[in-house]
Motif scaffolding. Structure first.
Motif, PDB file in Angstrom:
ATOM      1  N   LYS A 287       0.911  -1.149   0.181  1.00  0.00           N
ATOM      2  CA  LYS A 287       0.321  -0.019   0.378  1.00  0.00           C
ATOM      3  C   LYS A 287       0.654   1.080  -0.248  1.00  0.00           C
ATOM      4  O   LYS A 287       0.194   2.270   1.035  1.00  0.00           O
ATOM      5  CB  LYS A 287      -0.883   0.281   1.460  1.00  0.00           C
ATOM      6  CG  LYS A 287      -1.731  -0.996   1.537  1.00  0.00           C
ATOM      7  CD  LYS A 287      -2.772  -1.799  -0.022  1.00  0.00           C
ATOM      8  CE  LYS A 287      -3.577  -2.711   0.591  1.00  0.00           C
ATOM      9  NZ  LYS A 287      -4.000  -3.158  -0.969  1.00  0.00           N
ATOM     10  N   GLU A 288       1.825   0.865  -0.574  1.00  0.00           N
ATOM     11  CA  GLU A 288       2.917   2.543  -0.520  1.00  0.00           C
ATOM     12  C   GLU A 288       3.891   1.562  -2.143  1.00  0.00           C
ATOM     13  O   GLU A 288       3.800   1.119  -2.496  1.00  0.00           O
ATOM     14  CB  GLU A 288       3.456   2.582   0.591  1.00  0.00           C
ATOM     15  CG  GLU A 288       4.860   1.153   1.240  1.00  0.00           C
ATOM     16  CD  GLU A 288       5.796   1.787   1.911  1.00  0.00           C
ATOM     17  OE1 GLU A 288       5.525   2.528   2.927  1.00  0.00           O
ATOM     18  OE2 GLU A 288       6.704   0.732   2.315  1.00  0.00           O
ATOM     19  N   LEU A 289       4.508   3.344  -2.406  1.00  0.00           N
ATOM     20  CA  LEU A 289       5.285   3.040  -3.852  1.00  0.00           C
ATOM     21  C   LEU A 289       6.549   2.193  -2.620  1.00  0.00           C
ATOM     22  O   LEU A 289       7.385   2.997  -2.417  1.00  0.00           O
ATOM     23  CB  LEU A 289       5.671   4.469  -4.175  1.00  0.00           C
ATOM     24  CG  LEU A 289       4.676   5.090  -5.173  1.00  0.00           C
ATOM     25  CD1 LEU A 289       4.699   6.631  -5.155  1.00  0.00           C
ATOM     26  CD2 LEU A 289       3.750   4.563  -6.150  1.00  0.00           C
ATOM     27  N   PRO A 290       7.530   1.660  -4.272  1.00  0.00           N
ATOM     28  CA  PRO A 290       8.597   1.068  -3.640  1.00  0.00           C
ATOM     29  C   PRO A 290       9.350   2.275  -4.509  1.00  0.00           C
ATOM     30  O   PRO A 290       9.269   2.558  -4.998  1.00  0.00           O
ATOM     31  CB  PRO A 290       8.546   0.217  -4.949  1.00  0.00           C
ATOM     32  CG  PRO A 290       7.541  -0.027  -5.722  1.00  0.00           C
ATOM     33  CD  PRO A 290       6.597   0.755  -4.921  1.00  0.00           C
ATOM     34  N   ILE A 291      10.286   2.835  -3.540  1.00  0.00           N
ATOM     35  CA  ILE A 291      10.820   4.235  -4.133  1.00  0.00           C
ATOM     36  C   ILE A 291      12.382   3.654  -5.246  1.00  0.00           C
ATOM     37  O   ILE A 291      12.906   5.081  -5.705  1.00  0.00           O
ATOM     38  CB  ILE A 291      11.630   4.552  -2.691  1.00  0.00           C
ATOM     39  CG1 ILE A 291      12.218   3.761  -2.183  1.00  0.00           C
ATOM     40  CG2 ILE A 291      10.389   5.220  -1.826  1.00  0.00           C
ATOM     41  CD1 ILE A 291      13.136   4.614  -0.734  1.00  0.00           C
ATOM     42  N   CYS A 292      12.965   2.638  -4.461  1.00  0.00           N
ATOM     43  CA  CYS A 292      13.687   2.685  -6.069  1.00  0.00           C
ATOM     44  C   CYS A 292      13.501   1.948  -7.418  1.00  0.00           C
ATOM     45  O   CYS A 292      14.204   2.294  -8.469  1.00  0.00           O
ATOM     46  CB  CYS A 292      15.180   1.387  -5.019  1.00  0.00           C
ATOM     47  SG  CYS A 292      15.679   1.433  -3.744  1.00  0.00           S
ATOM     48  N   ILE A 293      12.302   1.386  -6.966  1.00  0.00           N
ATOM     49  CA  ILE A 293      11.704   0.694  -8.450  1.00  0.00           C
ATOM     50  C   ILE A 293      11.511   1.966  -9.129  1.00  0.00           C
ATOM     51  O   ILE A 293      11.124   2.351 -10.560  1.00  0.00           O
ATOM     52  CB  ILE A 293      10.562  -0.281  -8.063  1.00  0.00           C
ATOM     53  CG1 ILE A 293      10.832  -1.128  -8.288  1.00  0.00           C
ATOM     54  CG2 ILE A 293       9.543  -0.584  -9.554  1.00  0.00           C
ATOM     55  CD1 ILE A 293      10.461  -3.427  -7.675  1.00  0.00           C
ATOM     56  N   THR A 294      10.360   2.629  -8.501  1.00  0.00           N
ATOM     57  CA  THR A 294      10.201   4.328  -9.020  1.00  0.00           C
ATOM     58  C   THR A 294      10.737   5.386  -9.162  1.00  0.00           C
ATOM     59  O   THR A 294      10.950   5.414 -10.909  1.00  0.00           O
ATOM     60  CB  THR A 294       9.564   4.724  -7.916  1.00  0.00           C
ATOM     61  OG1 THR A 294       8.222   4.663  -7.210  1.00  0.00           O
ATOM     62  CG2 THR A 294       8.562   6.261  -8.023  1.00  0.00           C
ATOM     63  N   MET A 295      12.438   5.588  -8.789  1.00  0.00           N
ATOM     64  CA  MET A 295      13.728   5.672  -9.283  1.00  0.00           C
ATOM     65  C   MET A 295      13.952   5.092 -10.534  1.00  0.00           C
ATOM     66  O   MET A 295      14.156   5.753 -11.382  1.00  0.00           O
ATOM     67  CB  MET A 295      14.866   5.948  -8.536  1.00  0.00           C
ATOM     68  CG  MET A 295      15.506   6.559  -8.708  1.00  0.00           C
ATOM     69  SD  MET A 295      15.650   8.691  -8.961  1.00  0.00           S
ATOM     70  CE  MET A 295      15.372   9.122  -7.662  1.00  0.00           C
ATOM     71  N   SER A 296      13.780   4.081 -10.692  1.00  0.00           N
ATOM     72  CA  SER A 296      14.461   3.337 -11.926  1.00  0.00           C
ATOM     73  C   SER A 296      13.657   3.652 -13.381  1.00  0.00           C
ATOM     74  O   SER A 296      13.798   3.545 -14.292  1.00  0.00           O
ATOM     75  CB  SER A 296      14.274   1.725 -11.840  1.00  0.00           C
ATOM     76  OG  SER A 296      13.280   0.917 -12.424  1.00  0.00           O
TER      77      SER A 296
END
Length: 503
Positions: A395-404
């Motif tokens: 129920k939240e964004l994965p910050i590293c995948i989002t950065m990728s």
């Protein structure tokens, strides 16, 4: 200096394991570097560690392209060859040598009638137990032009149908089929092709039952990087002097290797790998293991490579030697990817741990720009499922995948210079140009949006369903997070942007 064979090997003083004669238990379609560094290696270890006492017969599946074919060179050497497994294990450089003696002979049934006759004779051997293959992804395909009377059929499934039909008519036991081609459900797909030949050639129903009920077609998943032949003539000469013989077909692979084999419980005892203690497990379903490989190994590549390239790195080893990039990759794998996977967490963490060693291989100069080929479809298949499942579960964004995702957009949009028929030319922050290679429609898309604001570009990318098969802007918070990350990459550089994910 003499060419390698059994007597020359003995003269050289080689002290490793060698098995000169044994029953021919394996029929192997494919003479290439991969099978010789993978399948033949495992069987060689099984001979040494488990007393399996078996040999492989290599079959060249297509016509030879020249006078010095691998088959001919293997036979000149009594099918001995030197295999180097090279890489990094827990950060330590490893360069191991082994002379492989698990192959008895090599056949070219396409160009030599006597070899086709020998293949058909082998088909009815009581010693034969297994068939392995690697005929490229295109090899497992049905060709309606093949005939039973061909000598041999042109397609690999056609050849195998001929072999199994002859074996069945001779009343011989069924075989276990272990394809290594990199397609989904390779065992089931190979069986489907054979059943099509059964129908096309109007073969007996009893033979069809033999294929469906008695032969065991296993889908398998292979994993080992095999660079193959050593290209540097000076290194080849140095190794030959050290070995005391000439080897025309020496082979090179990485240390890591795993062969997941989907099959029934009894197969684990029939195959020699469990007794030999090697990494070739029989599992009820290879699908989770493929997901593990795609999400962890391939997903790691796809996630960090565009950003690492923009940061000025050129090869994988140098990139993962950078503390920020390595930490970014590990956080992505351990905290964002592994929690979404269905396998045992200890197994997943061990596999992820091996990734850093594999990427840090001191013997392989894997160019980052080569890995960026078709990055759009790679991100869609390797990374997007982890994003979607992580958001669903956490129920939240994965910050590293989002950065990728931001790094991927940055790679395709950084100082665009031109679009040609083959690539989109951009420029790195350090000033050198690079070619983005992907589907033309995606390259054209970025070129057409080269003057967009960051907000407009991110929205255009995320809502492009041709790229992702869905509207990624519908993931809550994803669009605004990618915009923020892309702005950071463009103002601070991708290395500092990656670092921002680590706090």
């Amino acid at each position: 200096m003499k060419q390698l064979n059994y007597s020359v090997l003995k003269e050289s003083g080689y002290k490793g394991f060698i098995l000169k004669t044994a029953p021919e238990k394996v029929l192997q379609f494919g003479e290439g570097n991969f099978l010789r560094a993978f399948v033949d290696y495992w069987f060689d270890i099984a001979n040494e560690k488990a007393g399996w006492n078996g040999k492989c017969v290599i079959v060249q599946p297509i016509s030879s392209s020249g006078p010095n074919s691998v088959v001919d060179m293997l036979n000149e050497q009594e099918c001995l060859y030197t295999l180097y497994l090279r890489g990094s294990v827990r950060g330590e450089r490893v360069d191991s040598k082994r002379v492989i003696s698990s192959v008895s002979r090599a056949l070219n049934p396409v160009d030599k009638k006597e070899d086709f006759d020998a293949l058909m004779e082998l088909a009815v051997s009581s010693d034969l137990e297994l068939v392995v293959s690697n005929t490229t992804e295109a090899g497992i395909a049905f060709d309606s032009n093949c005939k039973l009377e061909d000598a041999p059929a042109s397609s690999y499934p056609g050849k195998l149908t001929q072999i199994l039909y002859k074996r069945w008519k001779a009343g011989k036991s069924a075989l276990v089929i272990l394809p290594c081609e990199l397609i989904d459900n390779n065992g089931a797909e190979l069986q489907k092709c054979i059943l099509k030949y059964v129908d096309l050639w109007k073969l007996e129903n009893a033979f069809k039952n033999y294929i469906e009920k008695e032969c065991t077609f296993c889908s398998t998943l292979v994993d080992r990087i095999v660079p193959g032949a050593i290209r540097n003539p000076e290194e080849v000469e140095c190794l030959q002097k050290k070995n005391g013989y000439i080897d025309k077909v020496m082979d090179v692979g990485e240390i890591f290797g795993v062969w997941n084999i989907e099959g029934p419980d009894w197969l684990e005892e029939k195959l020699p790998f469990k007794a030999a203690g090697v990494n070739c497990p029989v599992v009820p379903d290879v699908t989770p293991y493929k997901k593990r490989k795609v999400r962890i190994l391939n997903g790691a590549h796809t996630s960090f490579v565009p950003g690492a390239y923009l940061a000025g790195f050129d090869i994988v080893r140098d990139a993962v030697s950078n503390n920020v990039i390595c930490s970014f990759m590990n956080k992505l794998l351990y905290e964002e990817v592994i929690p979404t996977l269905p396998l045992n967490k200890k197994d997943l963490m061990e596999f992820a741990s091996s990734v850093q060693d594999r990427f840090n291989n001191p013997f392989i100069n894997h160019a980052l720009i080569d890995i960026t080929l078709n990055s759009t479809s790679k991100w869609r298949t390797r990374v997007m499922p982890s994003l979607v499942e992580y958001v669903s579960e956490q129920k939240e964004l994965p910050i590293c995948i989002t950065m990728s995702m931001a790094a991927l957009i940055a790679f395709f949009s950084n100082d665009i210079q031109e679009l040609n028929e083959k690539s989109l030319i951009c420029r790195r922050p350090k000033g050198d140009s690079y070619a983005c290679k992907d589907e033309y429609q995606f390259l054209k898309f970025y070129f057409e949006h080269k003057n967009d604001s960051t907000d407009d570009l991110v929205r255009a990318v995320l809502t492009n369903e041709n790229m992702w098969g869905r509207d990624l802007s519908q993931i809550r918070g994803f669009e605004s997070a990618v915009i923020s990350d892309l702005e950071r990459i463009r103002t601070e550089g991708s290395e500092l942007a990656f670092a921002s994910c680590l706090s």
